[in-house]
Enzyme design. Sequence first.
Site, PDB file in Angstrom:
ATOM      1  N   SER A  20       2.515  33.743  25.395  1.00  0.00           N
ATOM      2  CA  SER A  20       1.415  33.230  24.460  1.00  0.00           C
ATOM      3  C   SER A  20       0.992  31.789  24.797  1.00  0.00           C
ATOM      4  O   SER A  20      -0.078  31.354  25.073  1.00  0.00           O
ATOM      5  CB  SER A  20       1.613  33.520  23.198  1.00  0.00           C
ATOM      6  OG  SER A  20       1.607  34.837  22.876  1.00  0.00           O
TER       7      SER A  20
ATOM      8  N   LYS B 268      -9.919  25.755  31.154  1.00  0.00           N
ATOM      9  CA  LYS B 268      -9.019  24.700  30.322  1.00  0.00           C
ATOM     10  C   LYS B 268      -9.450  24.840  28.932  1.00  0.00           C
ATOM     11  O   LYS B 268      -9.540  23.747  28.190  1.00  0.00           O
ATOM     12  CB  LYS B 268      -9.133  23.329  31.028  1.00  0.00           C
ATOM     13  CG  LYS B 268      -8.785  23.111  32.317  1.00  0.00           C
ATOM     14  CD  LYS B 268      -7.587  23.854  32.755  1.00  0.00           C
ATOM     15  CE  LYS B 268      -6.363  23.503  32.058  1.00  0.00           C
ATOM     16  NZ  LYS B 268      -5.087  24.068  32.661  1.00  0.00           N
TER      17      LYS B 268
ATOM     18  N   HIS C 250     -12.521  39.492  32.634  1.00  0.00           N
ATOM     19  CA  HIS C 250     -12.548  38.068  32.581  1.00  0.00           C
ATOM     20  C   HIS C 250     -12.695  37.362  33.955  1.00  0.00           C
ATOM     21  O   HIS C 250     -12.383  37.677  34.976  1.00  0.00           O
ATOM     22  CB  HIS C 250     -11.420  37.645  31.881  1.00  0.00           C
ATOM     23  CG  HIS C 250      -9.936  37.938  32.798  1.00  0.00           C
ATOM     24  ND1 HIS C 250      -9.444  36.970  33.476  1.00  0.00           N
ATOM     25  CD2 HIS C 250      -9.342  39.094  32.878  1.00  0.00           C
ATOM     26  CE1 HIS C 250      -8.355  37.519  34.300  1.00  0.00           C
ATOM     27  NE2 HIS C 250      -8.302  38.639  33.892  1.00  0.00           N
TER      28      HIS C 250
ATOM     29  N   LYS D 204       0.011  15.426  31.460  1.00  0.00           N
ATOM     30  CA  LYS D 204      -1.034  15.339  30.699  1.00  0.00           C
ATOM     31  C   LYS D 204      -0.849  13.921  29.847  1.00  0.00           C
ATOM     32  O   LYS D 204       0.032  14.262  29.073  1.00  0.00           O
ATOM     33  CB  LYS D 204      -1.604  16.406  30.238  1.00  0.00           C
ATOM     34  CG  LYS D 204      -3.002  16.090  29.417  1.00  0.00           C
ATOM     35  CD  LYS D 204      -3.737  17.415  28.933  1.00  0.00           C
ATOM     36  CE  LYS D 204      -2.667  17.854  27.872  1.00  0.00           C
ATOM     37  NZ  LYS D 204      -3.495  19.213  27.220  1.00  0.00           N
TER      38      LYS D 204
ATOM     39  N   HIS E 227     -14.252  33.238  35.396  1.00  0.00           N
ATOM     40  CA  HIS E 227     -15.275  31.870  35.276  1.00  0.00           C
ATOM     41  C   HIS E 227     -16.504  32.017  35.689  1.00  0.00           C
ATOM     42  O   HIS E 227     -16.780  31.639  36.905  1.00  0.00           O
ATOM     43  CB  HIS E 227     -14.388  30.879  36.002  1.00  0.00           C
ATOM     44  CG  HIS E 227     -13.033  30.387  35.663  1.00  0.00           C
ATOM     45  ND1 HIS E 227     -12.685  30.081  34.062  1.00  0.00           N
ATOM     46  CD2 HIS E 227     -11.715  30.106  36.178  1.00  0.00           C
ATOM     47  CE1 HIS E 227     -11.321  29.916  33.963  1.00  0.00           C
ATOM     48  NE2 HIS E 227     -10.885  29.983  35.306  1.00  0.00           N
TER      49      HIS E 227
ATOM     50  N   ALA F  58      -7.432  27.258  26.998  1.00  0.00           N
ATOM     51  CA  ALA F  58      -6.507  28.144  26.651  1.00  0.00           C
ATOM     52  C   ALA F  58      -6.622  29.752  27.128  1.00  0.00           C
ATOM     53  O   ALA F  58      -6.300  30.461  26.749  1.00  0.00           O
ATOM     54  CB  ALA F  58      -6.078  28.312  25.470  1.00  0.00           C
ATOM     55  N   SER F  59      -7.771  29.805  28.397  1.00  0.00           N
ATOM     56  CA  SER F  59      -8.119  31.001  28.669  1.00  0.00           C
ATOM     57  C   SER F  59      -7.070  31.915  29.068  1.00  0.00           C
ATOM     58  O   SER F  59      -7.014  33.301  28.927  1.00  0.00           O
ATOM     59  CB  SER F  59      -9.077  30.920  29.484  1.00  0.00           C
ATOM     60  OG  SER F  59      -8.922  29.947  30.928  1.00  0.00           O
TER      61      SER F  59
ATOM     62  N   ARG G 213     -13.671  24.456  23.804  1.00  0.00           N
ATOM     63  CA  ARG G 213     -12.679  23.330  23.384  1.00  0.00           C
ATOM     64  C   ARG G 213     -13.296  22.008  23.239  1.00  0.00           C
ATOM     65  O   ARG G 213     -14.624  21.744  23.511  1.00  0.00           O
ATOM     66  CB  ARG G 213     -11.840  23.246  24.197  1.00  0.00           C
ATOM     67  CG  ARG G 213     -10.528  22.169  24.241  1.00  0.00           C
ATOM     68  CD  ARG G 213      -9.566  22.419  25.350  1.00  0.00           C
ATOM     69  NE  ARG G 213      -8.391  21.802  25.069  1.00  0.00           N
ATOM     70  CZ  ARG G 213      -7.256  21.639  25.883  1.00  0.00           C
ATOM     71  NH1 ARG G 213      -7.394  22.217  27.176  1.00  0.00           N
ATOM     72  NH2 ARG G 213      -6.026  20.916  25.676  1.00  0.00           N
TER      73      ARG G 213
ATOM     74  N   SER H 191      -7.525  17.801  30.236  1.00  0.00           N
ATOM     75  CA  SER H 191      -6.710  18.634  30.741  1.00  0.00           C
ATOM     76  C   SER H 191      -6.888  19.060  32.091  1.00  0.00           C
ATOM     77  O   SER H 191      -6.136  19.369  32.834  1.00  0.00           O
ATOM     78  CB  SER H 191      -6.818  19.819  29.726  1.00  0.00           C
ATOM     79  OG  SER H 191      -5.949  20.868  30.094  1.00  0.00           O
TER      80      SER H 191
ATOM     81  N   SER I 291      -3.737  31.785  28.471  1.00  0.00           N
ATOM     82  CA  SER I 291      -2.946  32.282  27.437  1.00  0.00           C
ATOM     83  C   SER I 291      -3.513  33.361  26.518  1.00  0.00           C
ATOM     84  O   SER I 291      -2.898  34.244  26.414  1.00  0.00           O
ATOM     85  CB  SER I 291      -2.802  31.110  26.249  1.00  0.00           C
ATOM     86  OG  SER I 291      -2.066  29.966  26.681  1.00  0.00           O
TER      87      SER I 291
END
Length: 356
Positions: free
Chosen positions: A285, A83, A140, A293, A142, A85-86, A164, A172, A88
């Site tokens: 993007s 959460k 990439h 939310k 987590h 914007a990874s 963030r 989020s 995107s």
Amino acid sequence: MGLLRTMMPPKIQLLAVLAFGVAMLFIENQIQKLEESRAKLERTIARHQVAEVEQRHSEDSGRESSPLSEKDDMVIIYNRVPKTASTSFTNIAYDLCGKNRFHVLHINTTKNNPVMSLQDQVRFVRNITSWREMKPGFYHGHVAYLDFSKYSAKSKPMYINVVRDPIERLVSYYYFLRFGDDYRPGLRRRKQGDKKTFDECVSSGGSDCAPEKLWLQIPFFCGHHSECWNAGSRWALEQAKFNLVNEYLLVGVTEELEDFIMILEAALPRFFKGATDLYRTGKKSHLRKTTEKKPPTKETISKLQQSNIWKMENEFYEFALEQFQFVRAHAVREKDGELFVLAQSFFYEKIYPKVS
């Protein structure tokens, strides 16, 4: 349809409603089973691929191979924090990999566990460093930071990441678990059906919004030490800061993602040439946005800010933000409301001995 309903006896109407409800539950259950089967298949394929890499490495170890060029012998690891914007940003890499001729690989860990077992750490380091066919590579997932030098690796990857504001990230994630996002809107989420707002959760002392849930960005940067995952550990905070400064090429912030992408394009055009224009004009993007939310109230924010865990996570976030703004100040300039990357500002002179 309304006329038909008035003509149906009440018992028949009740049976029809019950049948519809049972059918919907059955469909949802089947969708969930399909998702679980897909996940199992992905894990099986991934294990098979890892086994192939290890087999190939053992076969190639006795043979000499031509070295890769410097620009191709390159690996980037984006150990993405949830959460931030990874997705995107990762979509940018997927859109560019064909044009810029590099590989993108998702590190899929069981149950999204960011901590690997010791044996998996060794396998992962060996795979990353020896998988020639996947270089240049952009990995990439987590996963927590992993120090490659600990395993006597011949080369180290370049780490990048994005952080963030800790409360915004938690809010989020809270709604994401309940309502999902517009990336895969039909996927059933773990907390689906729970209509409690984040404010109500904090007010009632719920576990999904407890201060301990804020403890995530620090351990992701701290790594695989046990103390990293001890919520509120001052040692973990300092280790995370040390790794950010010394082990990461660049760490951006969600709130200034475009600037992060612009600097990456200037520093690593082998991967990110065209990334800024793609981010500004591409369809993917801003694809992933959490549904339903609701921003927390000032009272909720104030209550979370009283915890030591928030104070530490916020200290780390502000540290990362300061570092990023420092890098940006020396990399770009603003003109007429637009940012421009600075041209090369060094050159060589007084070179001796003179070449005749």
